[in-house]
Enzyme design. Structure first.
Site, PDB file in Angstrom:
ATOM      1  N   GLY A  11      61.524  -3.934  29.682  1.00 38.60           N
ATOM      2  CA  GLY A  11      62.056  -3.955  28.329  1.00 38.60           C
ATOM      3  C   GLY A  11      62.450  -5.343  27.858  1.00 38.60           C
ATOM      4  N   ASP A  12      62.955  -6.171  28.750  1.00 35.05           N
ATOM      5  CA  ASP A  12      63.453  -7.491  28.347  1.00 35.05           C
ATOM      6  C   ASP A  12      62.360  -8.433  27.845  1.00 35.05           C
ATOM      7  OD1 ASP A  12      66.346  -7.485  28.665  1.00 35.05           O
ATOM      8  OD2 ASP A  12      65.957  -7.110  30.768  1.00 35.05           O
TER       9      ASP A  12
END
Lengths: 424, 400
Positions: free
Chosen positions: A184-185
């Site tokens: 996600g990052d």
């Protein structure tokens, strides 16, 4: 500094922490953007690690945190090269004054605090655009800046789950599995970097700034979008298939000779299958109706996995890879840490950067995310130690005198030693 | 309303996942993207199931429809002189060309960067490939699994005693595609500043190495290798995926000062034991912590657990299935999904913008359905000055 830096005319005030925001500004700093990373001495970027780390936590040179562990952690030091590092307390009146001056000379502000945190400090978009009317303000909380979950928090590991990525990842007939990183990052960071550049371009043409609302969750769902449509078409949830593919077979990781050594093989058409059947010494399988076309191979792939697995089991990973590649079969090694840094391909391409850091020494780092023929990426300096560029930035950009800066230090408004360490 | 990139012209010679996602991001920010497909089958991704309309699979594949929104389709046989000439004509007025052929293919077609540059020195050419345009693996064949493995990500995903595991979604290719979008925007800004175009070389395998983060750093800094740790966060406990009553949840029990809340939420005083108060303590007693949490988890639903954590300041999550995503109250409240009607695939809810730029006089995001194969041939070639009769002749000759 021989080559031009494509983003050298843009100054980005970076209040982001951990990975998503810092990955965004890493991509920009690698291409020459002037990124000013602002931290608080009380709540510095938690990727620097704790003030007093327990054994085994984070990545320190030779596992030794040293006297200033916050300056020696690889987790932080791999993400902030060529950025300026400053500290400033936004809760102090003097700090606020300095901050507002910084905003007035910045093209963009980026933050990934919990939603509303900066607004509570009095710095929402509407306030900051009064200071800098054409400011671009990218705000990237977990769930965006509206909606019933806007105050919720989530880290990259949570975004893999909330976006559906984890649901479709895992061994067959077993539960969902997280990745070895937190996808996600960087996904959010990369989307944000591209949109920020589009907004800067728009501003250059129109003189208009804007607010950029980033929901890390929406950003992650964007990478599984095809599965959201697929579900509407079939009513079926995506299956967890281990290393199998919904489209092609054989398709798996097979153990080779040695401890935890694996080769990946993905056959995507009949020609490749014919070649593979020959390489593994079973040419008769090529035309066997059980395997002759992709649909049949998908149907019977467990048996194929067994046959290929037996062939690979006592063979050398690299021999197999070369043999398969010579025949045009998609195949390759599962690379591990040491493999990566010694790999002939990555070495020749300069995939990793070797950078000397004043407190960590010379180390290998992730490199530039792409090559540019006219304006290649450059490392100008290693990731900053806490507050390393305070004097330079406050003197050169804001015109403060050494006396002004001394007073800010004495008042605890800036500094180089943490006064707190709130760690996730 | 126009999008942010209104007026930017893109020639899109991409197929499958990585290149199309890069071009999709450009298209949906408002650039005009001309997707050039081979006559006959078009982008091979058109034929990846499932299909909304199995009678016309080439126009209704899920991933194709998703990755090609807001583009125009032109079919063109690049191996013909006419096909090549049309690309060069398009390149004269284009800002960007994106391609993800195997390295060397563009040169064989007479369309490598020097050839394109002669037509338009300010053109940005973005090449996405498996291992890059140089190096000993340049010509290696690869699929998603091979690239995820070569980048070091696969080795650290999965259970320690089981095989290394790939992701379910093609994240190496899509991640590379989105980074190619950033690279392209960088080069576009430079081209508009200086008049100087350039060639971008982005390798999917290198994308995977670029996001290795802590795993690479641990090895580089300490010589210790990251290994597979299943669903437990590396060096952490109570930080991963756990089963619950109706599925799976993410228990993310940190920072330390919030840990006591876990005992409150789960109504287990034992969890407030001083031995578990620190991250290190929880790691040393991971099995015990898990055993204390499990009974409560198995009696509660995922969304309730998620919200209980969040209401107590903890970043809990849950493993969302596709139906959960389509119904998620946060996404619907933000009007995330966009309903698009397609003549073959019908009406579907498409995931919306990964990010919303908000300005009064631009559209945050431009949505149109994916194009039918060759849908825009007349319009695009007409724009180059070809008459209807000439277009007809190109069609008869198999060029388009």
């Amino acid at each position: 500094m021989s080559k031009a830096q494509p983003l050298k005319n843009y100054r980005i005030l970076d209040l982001s922490r951990i990975w998503a925001g810092p990955y965004c500004t890493k991509l920009l700093a690698d291409m020459g953007a002037e990124v000013i990373k602002l931290e608080s001495l009380r709540v510095y970027d938690s990727h620097r690690g704790p003030v007093s780390p327990a054994p085994g936590i984070a990545a320190y040179p030779d596992s030794d945190p040293g006297p200033e562990p916050w300056n020696r952690n690889g987790w932080f030091n791999c993400l902030h090269m060529s950025k300026y590092g400053i500290t400033l307390e936004l809760t102090e009146a003097k700090g606020r004054q300095v901050f507002e001056e910084l905003v007035s000379i910045s093209d963009a502000v980026i933050e990934n605090f919990r939603q509303g945190s900066l607004a509570r400090l009095g710095y929402d978009y509407e306030t900051l655009r009064r200071i800098r009317p054409d400011l671009i303000y990218a705000s990237m909380p977990a769930f965006g800046n509206s909606g019933p979950w806007q105050n919720y928090v989530a880290y990259g590991i949570g975004q893999e789950q909330l976006s559906g990525m984890a649901h479709m990842t895992g061994y067959a007939n077993d539960g969902p599995m997280k990745s070895g990183i937190n996808h996600g990052d960087p996904i959010t960071g990369s989307h944000a970097a591209g949109v920020l550049l589009a907004a800067l371009r728009y501003r250059r043409r129109t003189g208009k700034g804007m607010f950029v609302d980033v929901s890390q969750q929406e950003s992650a769902v964007a990478l599984i979008g095809g599965e959201v449509l697929a579900y509407q078409m079939t009513g079926q949830e995506p299956e967890r298939r281990g290393n199998h593919s919904p489209w092609f077979a054989p398709h798996n990781a097979y153990p080779c000779a040695g401890a935890d050594r694996w080769v990946t093989i993905a056959v995507t058409n009949n020609d490749q299958w014919r070649q593979l059947a020959e390489v593994i010494g079973r040419p008769e399988l090529a035309d066997n109706p059980q395997y002759a076309d992709n649909a049949a191979r998908l149907e019977n792939q467990r048996e194929l996995d067994r046959i290929i697995g037996e062939w690979a089991a006592d063979r050398d990973l690299w021999d197999i890879t070369r043999q398969l590649q010579e025949r045009g079969i998609p195949a390759g090694p599962v690379l591990r840490g040491p493999d990566l840094l010694e790999n002939e391909h990555y070495t020749e391409r300069g995939t990793f950067n070797y950078v000397d850091h004043p407190q960590a020494g010379p180390k290998w780092y992730q490199g530039f995310a792409w090559r540019m023929s006219a304006t290649p990426g450059q490392v100008h300096w290693p990731s900053p130690t806490l507050g390393q560029h305070n004097r330079q930035i406050y003197r050169e950009l804001l015109g403060l005198t050494d006396g002004d800066i001394d007073r800010l230090e004495e008042g605890g408004v800036i500094g180089t030693k943490p006064t707190g360490s709130r760690i996730i | 309303m126009p999008g942010l990139l209104e007026g930017v012209k893109v020639i899109d010679l991409t197929h499958y996942f990585a290149g199309p996602y890069c071009a999709k991001l450009l298209a949906t920010l408002g650039a005009e993207v001309i997707k050039v497909e081979r006559p006959g089958g078009g982008d091979p991704l058109r034929h990846f199931p499932p299909f909304a309309n199995p009678r016309q699979p080439g126009e209704s594949g899920a991933w194709f429809l998703y990755l090609n929104t807001a583009k125009k389709s032109l079919t063109l046989d690049l191996k013909t002189d006419q096909g090549r000439a049309i690309i060069l004509e398009l390149a004269r007025s284009a800002d960007i060309l994106v391609e993800n052929f195997a390295p060397g293919t563009m040169a064989k077609l007479g369309l490598d960067y020097p050839a394109l540059r002669r037509e338009n020195p300010a053109l940005v050419m973005t090449s996405i490939s498996n291992y890059g345009q140089t190096g000993p693996y340049r010509d290696w064949k690869a699929s998603e699994i091979n690239l995820y493995a070569a980048g070091g990500l696969m080795n650290i995903t999965g259970e320690p005693e089981q095989p290394p595991l790939k992701e379910g979604a093609p994240l190496a290719q899509l991640g590379a595609g989105q980074n190619a979008f950033v690279a392209t925007m960088t080069a576009l800004l430079h081209a508009e500043d200086s008049g100087e175009g350039q060639h971008i070389d982005l390798a999917i395998a290198e994308y995977a190495t670029n996001v290795l983060e802590n795993a690479l750093m641990q090895y580089s800094y300490s010589g210790r290798e990251f290994t597979r740790v299943g669903n437990r966060g590396y060096g952490r406990a109570a930080w991963g995926i756990y089963p619950c009553q109706d599925g799976f949840v993410g228990i993310i029990a940190g920072p330390d000062q919030n840990w006591p809340e876990v005992a409150n939420i789960m109504e287990r005083e034992e969890l407030a034991d001083a031995r578990f108060a620190s991250r290190q303590g929880r790691l040393l007693n991971a099995d015990e912590v898990d055993a204390l949490m499990l009974p409560w988890l198995l009696e509660h639903d995922k969304v309730d657990i998620f919200k209980a954590g969040q209401e107590h300041g903890l970043g809990f999550s849950f493993v969302a299935e596709m139906r959960d995503i389509l119904e998620m109250e946060q996404l619907t409240a933000r009007d995330y999904f966009v309903s698009l009607e397609h003549p073959v695939a019908g009406t579907l809810q498409y995931p919306g913008p990964p990010i919303s730029p908000e300005s009064g006089d631009i559209a945050s995001w431009v949505y149109r359905r994916a194009p039918l194969l060759a849908e825009h041939c007349l319009e695009i070639l007409g724009g180059l000055g070809y008459s209807a009769a000439e277009v007809e002749r190109l069609h008869a000759e198999g060029v388009i």
